[in-house]
Motif scaffolding. Structure first.
Motif, PDB file in Angstrom:
ATOM      1  N   PRO A   7       0.815  -1.232   0.000  1.00  0.00           N
ATOM      2  CA  PRO A   7       0.000   0.000   0.000  1.00  0.00           C
ATOM      3  C   PRO A   7       0.840   1.269   0.000  1.00  0.00           C
ATOM      4  N   SER A  50       0.710   4.208  -2.871  1.00  0.00           N
ATOM      5  CA  SER A  50       0.548   5.617  -2.501  1.00  0.00           C
ATOM      6  C   SER A  50       1.643   6.486  -3.105  1.00  0.00           C
ATOM      7  N   THR A 109       0.146  12.296  -0.736  1.00  0.00           N
ATOM      8  CA  THR A 109       0.419  11.575   0.513  1.00  0.00           C
ATOM      9  C   THR A 109       1.703  12.108   1.141  1.00  0.00           C
ATOM     10  N   GLY A 129      -0.396   4.493   8.092  1.00  0.00           N
ATOM     11  CA  GLY A 129      -0.629   3.278   7.320  1.00  0.00           C
ATOM     12  C   GLY A 129       0.230   2.124   7.798  1.00  0.00           C
ATOM     13  N   VAL A 150      -5.687  -3.158   2.677  1.00  0.00           N
ATOM     14  CA  VAL A 150      -6.582  -2.068   2.247  1.00  0.00           C
ATOM     15  C   VAL A 150      -6.684  -1.004   3.342  1.00  0.00           C
ATOM     16  N   ALA A 151      -6.779  -1.448   4.606  1.00  0.00           N
ATOM     17  CA  ALA A 151      -6.854  -0.501   5.731  1.00  0.00           C
ATOM     18  C   ALA A 151      -5.585   0.345   5.814  1.00  0.00           C
ATOM     19  N   PHE A 177      -3.619   1.160   3.303  1.00  0.00           N
ATOM     20  CA  PHE A 177      -3.651   2.110   2.188  1.00  0.00           C
ATOM     21  C   PHE A 177      -4.588   3.279   2.488  1.00  0.00           C
ATOM     22  N   LEU A 178      -5.797   2.972   2.974  1.00  0.00           N
ATOM     23  CA  LEU A 178      -6.778   4.017   3.273  1.00  0.00           C
ATOM     24  C   LEU A 178      -6.298   4.933   4.400  1.00  0.00           C
ATOM     25  N   VAL A 223      -3.758   7.445   2.951  1.00  0.00           N
ATOM     26  CA  VAL A 223      -4.403   8.523   2.204  1.00  0.00           C
ATOM     27  C   VAL A 223      -5.163   9.463   3.141  1.00  0.00           C
ATOM     28  N   PHE A 224      -5.956   8.899   4.075  1.00  0.00           N
ATOM     29  CA  PHE A 224      -6.792   9.707   4.969  1.00  0.00           C
ATOM     30  C   PHE A 224      -5.951  10.632   5.848  1.00  0.00           C
TER      31      PHE A 224
END
Length: 590
Positions: free
Chosen positions: A421, A425, A432, A440, A496-497, A499-500, A503-504
């Motif tokens: 991830p 990014s 990012t 992350g 996935v968590a 990666f999110l 970004v968040f």
């Protein structure tokens, strides 16, 4: 203890061949990539960026097709309850190379990076690069240790000599020619490695198939004779587990330095893509004899062989089914030739990971984090020292750690959950920053470790939906071992968590600092405020005839490569490949 002279001679011959090729490659290419201002250290890491299609295709294929690949594929096809349906490595790694070639090879190669960690350090800073080095290093070292461990077991089947001695000698040979020739030696020995595996296994398969103790593998594929059919099947309750493992292979097979070392050594970005596609085809082709040998093992009445009345699965020796089939179902001279070739190939496949680990340490940790002023000669000696240290570490782990495969499984999971991830990014998501990267990293690590690892007897502290208690019976001792199996695809969910979260938290911190909700003094990682200032300064130069410079006297100019940190990571001659004017052209254009 009996020593099989024929087996020993076969191994010595193949080892000498590999060693000779490694030394010859080092001598032949000793000045490649060093002329025209090139560095010797970069030549060792990426081979002067002149690896052609033939050698490149072989060495890219050999990135994954080694001892673990051929032994593991045969083992899963043989194992009752698993079979070909669960032998995911051939298709998983082939798709991994296709995805890598389609999306990752071109941007990495066209920006002229030297190692996989370069873009992370460029965007997130040297401290974050150091953090990401940890799972990358663990993956490479544990992979080498697992290879050497499997090699010791294989050699014990062939010649019945001391396992420790054989592992140490094998490691010393691999370390020696890697020290001498770097990537050139690794690449050329990979050609011999694949040739040995292909020839050794295909010569053995017809003899094993024609052994009287072996039933028709076409019949045993669907009908239980000596054990359950070797085609295997996926139960409905295992669908998510199967998918989780498949995505781990397909996407988790990309962010490895051993892969990007080949990508970055290609003579152009297009070549790097072509090499990936060739290697994907090579992975599938090289898996065929392993699948057949696993099927043969599942179709054999072992009571009719010299192995004994109990089949390998009842002796907890399923992981050695490939050397066992070659040893007990083929004539002696064929058996020793096949096993000698496979052993030499296994030994040769340990070199790539050792070189990859030392490349990342010498460049991304020693040079870029601690000694920016280090000379090229100094970097070369650091690489040579770390090749020896990491090689010795992998060898020690292979000899002393009983759970080396468990360590490798966990570290490869961390590469998938943490590094993949981050790579997504840094290459494809604009904006990012280091705060998101740290978030992350932590999210991925906690969610993966929280799921536990049965191979290491690491209990979970997060019980995902669908978990259940399983029991494992050790057939030789009768001991019963209980462990928690997570049927939920928690590895992919963790990825996935991660990666999110990256970004968040990147956009959140950017908003908080730039809106003034958080004071600039709290930007302790210098990831938002100072980076923004640097970007402004990179796009402008101060022009004045006076001592006092005023704002109106700032004139925009084009960025000069090498004037900023970007120059550290960029080979300017390569950038014409896709028209990028700097490594950040894909990422940070305002």
């Amino acid at each position: 203890m009996t020593i099989h002279v024929e087996g020993l001679v076969a191994i010595v011959l193949f080892y000498v061949l590999i060693l000779f090729v490694g030394i010859w490659a080092a001598w032949k290419n000793k000045n490649s990539g060093v002329g025209d201002g090139g560095d010797r250290s970069e030549s060792i890491m990426v081979g002067g960026r002149d690896i052609g299609l033939f050698v490149g295709g072989f060495t890219m294929t050999a990135t994954w097709v080694g001892g673990g690949y051929i032994n593991g594929t045969a083992e899963y096809v043989y194992l009752p309850g698993f079979g070909l349906a669960w032998a995911q490595a051939p298709f998983g790694y082939a798709l991994s190379l296709v995805v890598g070639g389609l999306f990752f090879a071109k941007p990495m190669r066209s920006r002229g990076y030297v190692t996989m960690l370069d873009p992370f350090q460029q965007l997130y800073g040297k401290r974050m690069g150091g953090l990401l080095f940890i799972p990358a290093l663990m993956g490479e070292i544990f992979w080498s240790a697992a290879i050497l461990s499997a090699l010791g077991a294989t050699l014990s089947v062939i010649v019945d000599i001391n396992i420790n001695m054989s592992v140490v000698i094998s490691a010393l040979i691999a370390i020696f020619y890697t020290l001498v020739g770097g990537l050139y030696s690794v690449a050329y020995t990979d050609v011999v490695q694949l040739f040995c595996i292909f020839l050794g296994l295909w010569i053995s398969v017809p003899f094993a198939l024609s052994n009287p103790a072996v039933s028709d593998i076409g019949v045993t594929a669907k009908k239980a004779i000596y054990q359950s059919p070797w085609l295997g099947k996926i139960e409905p309750e295992d669908n998510w587990l199967w998918a989780d493992n498949f995505f781990l292979l397909m996407l988790g097979g990309i962010p490895w330095q051993v892969y990007f070392q080949r990508v970055l050594s290609a003579s152009s970005a297009t070549y790097a893509q072509v090499l990936s596609f060739l290697a994907a085809f090579g992975c599938l082709v090289m898996a065929v004899p392993s699948v057949l040998i696993g099927a043969i093992g599942a179709s054999t009445d072992w009571n009719q062989t010299t192995y004994g009345s109990l089949p390998p699965k009842d002796k907890d020796e399923s992981d050695m089914i490939l050397p066992i089939v070659l040893q007990h179902l083929c004539p002696p001279y064929i058996s020793f030739f096949g096993l000698g070739a496979v052993s030499a190939a296994v030994m040769s496949s340990a070199d790539s990971s050792i070189l990859s680990a030392s490349s990342m340490f010498a460049r991304n940790i020693y040079q870029l984090a601690f000694r920016q002023s280090a000379s090229d000669r100094e970097i070369v000696w650091v690489m040579r020292l770390t090749i020896f240290v990491f090689g010795a570490l992998a060898t020690a782990m292979a000899l002393l750690t009983g759970s080396v495969y468990g360590l490798w499984y966990l570290s490869s999971d961390l590469v998938y959950v943490i590094i993949f991830p981050q790579l997504l990014s840094v290459l494809f998501v604009k904006g990012t920053n280091t705060y998101g990267s740290v978030a992350g990293y932590i999210f991925g690590l906690l969610l993966r470790i929280g799921g536990g690892e049965p191979y290491l007897k690491l209990p979970p502290f997060i019980y995902y939906p669908g978990w259940m208690t399983q029991e494992k019976i050790h057939r030789l001792t009768g001991d019963v071992e209980y462990f928690i199996q997570q049927r939920f695809p928690f590895k992919s969910v963790s990825m996935v968590a991660s990666f999110l979260a990256n970004v968040f938290f990147s956009y959140l911190t950017k908003y908080l600092f730039e809106s003034g909700m958080l004071s600039h003094k709290y930007d302790f990682l210098d990831a938002v405020v100072s980076k923004h200032s640097k970007e402004i300064m990179d796009k402008a130069t101060l022009v004045s005839n006076h001592d006092n410079i005023i704002l109106s006297e700032m004139a925009p100019v084009h960025q000069v490569l090498g004037a900023s940190l970007a120059g550290t990571f960029t080979n300017t001659e390569i950038l014409s490949d896709d028209g990028a004017s700097s490594p950040e052209a894909f990422h940070n254009e305002d």
